[in-house]
Design a protein around this motif. Structure first.
Motif, PDB file in Angstrom:
ATOM      1  N   GLY A  11     -52.075  12.328 -36.487  1.00 19.40           N
ATOM      2  CA  GLY A  11     -51.480  11.930 -35.219  1.00 19.40           C
ATOM      3  C   GLY A  11     -51.684  12.970 -34.134  1.00 19.40           C
ATOM      4  N   LEU A  12     -51.459  14.229 -34.472  1.00 17.30           N
ATOM      5  CA  LEU A  12     -51.657  15.314 -33.503  1.00 17.30           C
ATOM      6  C   LEU A  12     -53.105  15.420 -33.075  1.00 17.30           C
ATOM      7  CD1 LEU A  12     -49.358  18.031 -35.149  1.00 17.30           C
ATOM      8  CD2 LEU A  12     -48.855  16.625 -33.136  1.00 17.30           C
ATOM      9  N   LEU A  13     -54.013  15.247 -34.044  1.00 17.87           N
ATOM     10  CA  LEU A  13     -55.445  15.319 -33.744  1.00 17.87           C
ATOM     11  C   LEU A  13     -55.851  14.202 -32.793  1.00 17.87           C
ATOM     12  CD1 LEU A  13     -58.242  16.562 -34.314  1.00 17.87           C
ATOM     13  CD2 LEU A  13     -58.409  15.057 -36.299  1.00 17.87           C
ATOM     14  N   LEU A  14     -55.365  13.001 -33.054  1.00 17.51           N
ATOM     15  CA  LEU A  14     -55.698  11.867 -32.196  1.00 17.51           C
ATOM     16  C   LEU A  14     -55.088  12.014 -30.805  1.00 17.51           C
ATOM     17  CD1 LEU A  14     -55.274   8.921 -34.736  1.00 17.51           C
ATOM     18  CD2 LEU A  14     -57.420   9.875 -33.864  1.00 17.51           C
ATOM     19  N   LYS A  15     -53.848  12.467 -30.757  1.00 22.80           N
ATOM     20  CA  LYS A  15     -53.198  12.680 -29.456  1.00 22.80           C
ATOM     21  C   LYS A  15     -53.980  13.675 -28.617  1.00 22.80           C
ATOM     22  CE  LYS A  15     -48.321  11.749 -30.569  1.00 22.80           C
ATOM     23  NZ  LYS A  15     -46.984  12.360 -30.729  1.00 22.80           N
ATOM     24  N   ASP A  16     -54.393  14.774 -29.244  1.00 24.15           N
ATOM     25  CA  ASP A  16     -55.137  15.808 -28.536  1.00 24.15           C
ATOM     26  C   ASP A  16     -56.474  15.271 -28.038  1.00 24.15           C
ATOM     27  OD1 ASP A  16     -55.508  18.682 -27.793  1.00 24.15           O
ATOM     28  OD2 ASP A  16     -57.192  18.520 -29.197  1.00 24.15           O
ATOM     29  N   SER A  17     -57.144  14.491 -28.861  1.00 26.92           N
ATOM     30  CA  SER A  17     -58.434  13.931 -28.475  1.00 26.92           C
ATOM     31  C   SER A  17     -58.291  12.927 -27.339  1.00 26.92           C
ATOM     32  CB  SER A  17     -59.093  13.261 -29.687  1.00 26.92           C
ATOM     33  OG  SER A  17     -60.364  12.761 -29.350  1.00 26.92           O
ATOM     34  N   LEU A  18     -57.258  12.103 -27.412  1.00 31.37           N
ATOM     35  CA  LEU A  18     -57.017  11.131 -26.345  1.00 31.37           C
ATOM     36  C   LEU A  18     -56.733  11.835 -25.018  1.00 31.37           C
ATOM     37  CD1 LEU A  18     -54.772   8.490 -28.169  1.00 31.37           C
ATOM     38  CD2 LEU A  18     -57.126   8.170 -27.372  1.00 31.37           C
ATOM     39  N   LYS A  19     -55.973  12.917 -25.077  1.00 29.69           N
ATOM     40  CA  LYS A  19     -55.652  13.681 -23.864  1.00 29.69           C
ATOM     41  C   LYS A  19     -56.913  14.295 -23.263  1.00 29.69           C
ATOM     42  CE  LYS A  19     -52.693  17.423 -22.175  1.00 29.69           C
ATOM     43  NZ  LYS A  19     -51.664  18.442 -22.535  1.00 29.69           N
ATOM     44  N   LYS A  20     -57.757  14.873 -24.115  1.00 30.55           N
ATOM     45  CA  LYS A  20     -58.981  15.505 -23.628  1.00 30.55           C
ATOM     46  C   LYS A  20     -59.932  14.497 -23.001  1.00 30.55           C
ATOM     47  CE  LYS A  20     -58.984  19.430 -26.819  1.00 30.55           C
ATOM     48  NZ  LYS A  20     -59.658  20.081 -27.980  1.00 30.55           N
ATOM     49  N   LYS A  21     -59.945  13.297 -23.526  1.00 28.75           N
ATOM     50  CA  LYS A  21     -60.856  12.272 -23.020  1.00 28.75           C
ATOM     51  C   LYS A  21     -60.188  11.363 -21.994  1.00 28.75           C
ATOM     52  CE  LYS A  21     -63.904  12.056 -27.030  1.00 28.75           C
ATOM     53  NZ  LYS A  21     -65.119  12.367 -26.239  1.00 28.75           N
ATOM     54  N   SER A  22     -58.939  11.670 -21.664  1.00 33.22           N
ATOM     55  CA  SER A  22     -58.181  10.879 -20.685  1.00 33.22           C
ATOM     56  C   SER A  22     -58.153   9.402 -21.062  1.00 33.22           C
ATOM     57  CB  SER A  22     -58.784  11.061 -19.279  1.00 33.22           C
ATOM     58  OG  SER A  22     -58.741  12.414 -18.880  1.00 33.22           O
ATOM     59  N   LEU A  23     -57.867   9.155 -22.317  1.00 31.19           N
ATOM     60  CA  LEU A  23     -57.789   7.794 -22.819  1.00 31.19           C
ATOM     61  C   LEU A  23     -56.353   7.450 -23.222  1.00 31.19           C
ATOM     62  CD1 LEU A  23     -60.907   7.619 -25.184  1.00 31.19           C
ATOM     63  CD2 LEU A  23     -60.683   6.571 -22.920  1.00 31.19           C
ATOM     64  N   SER A  24     -55.970   6.224 -22.977  1.00 31.28           N
ATOM     65  CA  SER A  24     -54.674   5.744 -23.437  1.00 31.28           C
ATOM     66  C   SER A  24     -54.860   5.090 -24.805  1.00 31.28           C
ATOM     67  CB  SER A  24     -54.108   4.711 -22.459  1.00 31.28           C
ATOM     68  OG  SER A  24     -54.931   3.549 -22.439  1.00 31.28           O
ATOM     69  N   MET A  25     -53.754   4.869 -25.506  1.00 33.22           N
ATOM     70  CA  MET A  25     -53.855   4.177 -26.792  1.00 33.22           C
ATOM     71  C   MET A  25     -54.372   2.755 -26.597  1.00 33.22           C
ATOM     72  SD  MET A  25     -50.652   5.430 -29.163  1.00 33.22           S
ATOM     73  CE  MET A  25     -49.364   5.378 -27.917  1.00 33.22           C
ATOM     74  N   ARG A  26     -53.989   2.151 -25.473  1.00 33.53           N
ATOM     75  CA  ARG A  26     -54.467   0.792 -25.203  1.00 33.53           C
ATOM     76  C   ARG A  26     -55.980   0.779 -25.021  1.00 33.53           C
ATOM     77  NH1 ARG A  26     -51.625  -3.332 -21.076  1.00 33.53           N
ATOM     78  NH2 ARG A  26     -50.005  -2.824 -22.579  1.00 33.53           N
ATOM     79  N   LYS A  27     -56.503   1.760 -24.303  1.00 33.85           N
ATOM     80  CA  LYS A  27     -57.947   1.836 -24.096  1.00 33.85           C
ATOM     81  C   LYS A  27     -58.662   2.118 -25.415  1.00 33.85           C
ATOM     82  CE  LYS A  27     -61.692   1.788 -21.663  1.00 33.85           C
ATOM     83  NZ  LYS A  27     -62.181   0.525 -21.057  1.00 33.85           N
ATOM     84  N   LEU A  28     -58.078   2.984 -26.230  1.00 35.16           N
ATOM     85  CA  LEU A  28     -58.662   3.257 -27.544  1.00 35.16           C
ATOM     86  C   LEU A  28     -58.689   1.977 -28.373  1.00 35.16           C
ATOM     87  CD1 LEU A  28     -59.772   5.285 -29.607  1.00 35.16           C
ATOM     88  CD2 LEU A  28     -57.419   5.735 -30.316  1.00 35.16           C
ATOM     89  N   GLY A  29     -57.633   1.189 -28.247  1.00 31.05           N
ATOM     90  CA  GLY A  29     -57.585  -0.078 -28.966  1.00 31.05           C
ATOM     91  C   GLY A  29     -58.705  -1.012 -28.531  1.00 31.05           C
ATOM     92  N   GLU A  30     -58.968  -1.048 -27.222  1.00 27.79           N
ATOM     93  CA  GLU A  30     -60.040  -1.896 -26.707  1.00 27.79           C
ATOM     94  C   GLU A  30     -61.405  -1.422 -27.209  1.00 27.79           C
ATOM     95  OE1 GLU A  30     -59.676  -1.776 -22.499  1.00 27.79           O
ATOM     96  OE2 GLU A  30     -57.808  -2.919 -22.431  1.00 27.79           O
ATOM     97  N   LEU A  31     -61.588  -0.107 -27.248  1.00 25.17           N
ATOM     98  CA  LEU A  31     -62.877   0.461 -27.653  1.00 25.17           C
ATOM     99  C   LEU A  31     -63.142   0.326 -29.146  1.00 25.17           C
ATOM    100  CD1 LEU A  31     -62.820   3.728 -25.506  1.00 25.17           C
ATOM    101  CD2 LEU A  31     -64.218   1.694 -25.095  1.00 25.17           C
ATOM    102  N   THR A  32     -62.063   0.353 -29.926  1.00 29.61           N
ATOM    103  CA  THR A  32     -62.219   0.326 -31.382  1.00 29.61           C
ATOM    104  C   THR A  32     -61.906  -1.030 -31.998  1.00 29.61           C
ATOM    105  OG1 THR A  32     -59.928   1.065 -31.674  1.00 29.61           O
ATOM    106  CG2 THR A  32     -61.651   2.769 -31.596  1.00 29.61           C
ATOM    107  N   ASP A  33     -61.374  -1.943 -31.192  1.00 30.81           N
ATOM    108  CA  ASP A  33     -60.940  -3.255 -31.682  1.00 30.81           C
ATOM    109  C   ASP A  33     -59.833  -3.109 -32.722  1.00 30.81           C
ATOM    110  OD1 ASP A  33     -61.036  -6.029 -31.583  1.00 30.81           O
ATOM    111  OD2 ASP A  33     -62.375  -6.172 -33.309  1.00 30.81           O
TER     112      ASP A  33
END
Length: 228
Positions: A11-33
């Motif tokens: 969870g911490l790893l994903l949160k950090d990566s999302l922050k660095k890439k300026s991505l929201s969880m919703r956007k990650l959901g769209e990108l990964t289905d």
């Protein structure tokens, strides 16, 4: 079932990566289905990520797959063990134990599984499409894998022999089966299941080497004379 109370490294790893890439969880959901609610539960340690989830996160967030598997708790102590062995039986036992303890696959691993796949690829390697797959896909797969596994040198020698086309059609078919098993993603154990995802490739190579020696009385990785 809740995963609360467990280590939340993933969870911490994903949160950090999302922050660095300026991505929201919703956007990650769209990108990964992957459903946003599922991503949220994974990040907040409410459910365990599956290997398929980790594969998609790796591709989207540019995080090494083994890093994600370790953070998700799949590898842990197993990663420190020697996972390659010249003894096929040792490798088979390791794969099965790993899959059972990690709950990664709901099926048994066996030599028969690998041999069945090799037999199918032996037929495919004799087609034009199969030959093109080998010639065009081998180097890309090696580059992706890097130096992982002592069987890579054996595969490279097999590839050189196959490309030379100096062997007989039956010999090329046997060599092609090992090369296709390595190149194509449909393995008995999927490549993304680290660290065992490539052990079955190594087993396939050893099976082909043994079969080649028995059937053609020669070593495909030796001199070109072994093909005469």
């Amino acid at each position: 079932m809740s995963e609360s109370g467990k280590d939340n490294s993933l969870g911490l790893l994903l949160k950090d990566s999302l922050k660095k890439k300026s991505l929201s969880m919703r956007k990650l959901g769209e990108l990964t289905d992957i459903d946003t609610a599922t991503i949220s539960r994974i990040i907040n340690c409410k459910r365990k990520a599956t290997p398929d989830h980790l594969q998609k996160f790796s591709e989207c967030l540019d995080i090494p797959l083994d890093t994600l598997f370790t953070a998700a708790g799949y590898l842990q102590e197993q990663k420190q063990k020697k996972v390659y062995s010249n003894d096929i039986n040792v490798s088979i036992e390791y794969i099965q134990n790993f899959l059972e303890t990690s709950n990664l696959l709901n099926k048994k691993f066996s030599i028969k599984n690998v041999e069945s796949q090799l037999a199918m690829y032996e037929q495919f390697s004799q087609t034009e499409e199969g030959k093109e797959t080998i010639i065009n896909g081998f180097e890309e797969k090696v580059k992706k894998l890097g130096s992982m596994g002592p069987f890579i040198n054996q595969l490279q020698q097999m590839y050189a022999k196959f490309c030379s086309m100096k062997a007989s059609p039956p010999q090329l078919a046997v060599l092609g089966s090992a090369l296709l098993y390595f190149i194509l993603p449909v393995d008995v154990v999927p490549d993304y299941i680290l660290p065992v995802g490539y052990i079955d490739d190594a087993i396939a190579v050893q099976l082909v080497l043994d079969r080649f020696a028995k059937k053609f009385q020669g070593n495909p990785n030796g001199s070109s004379d072994s093909f005469e």
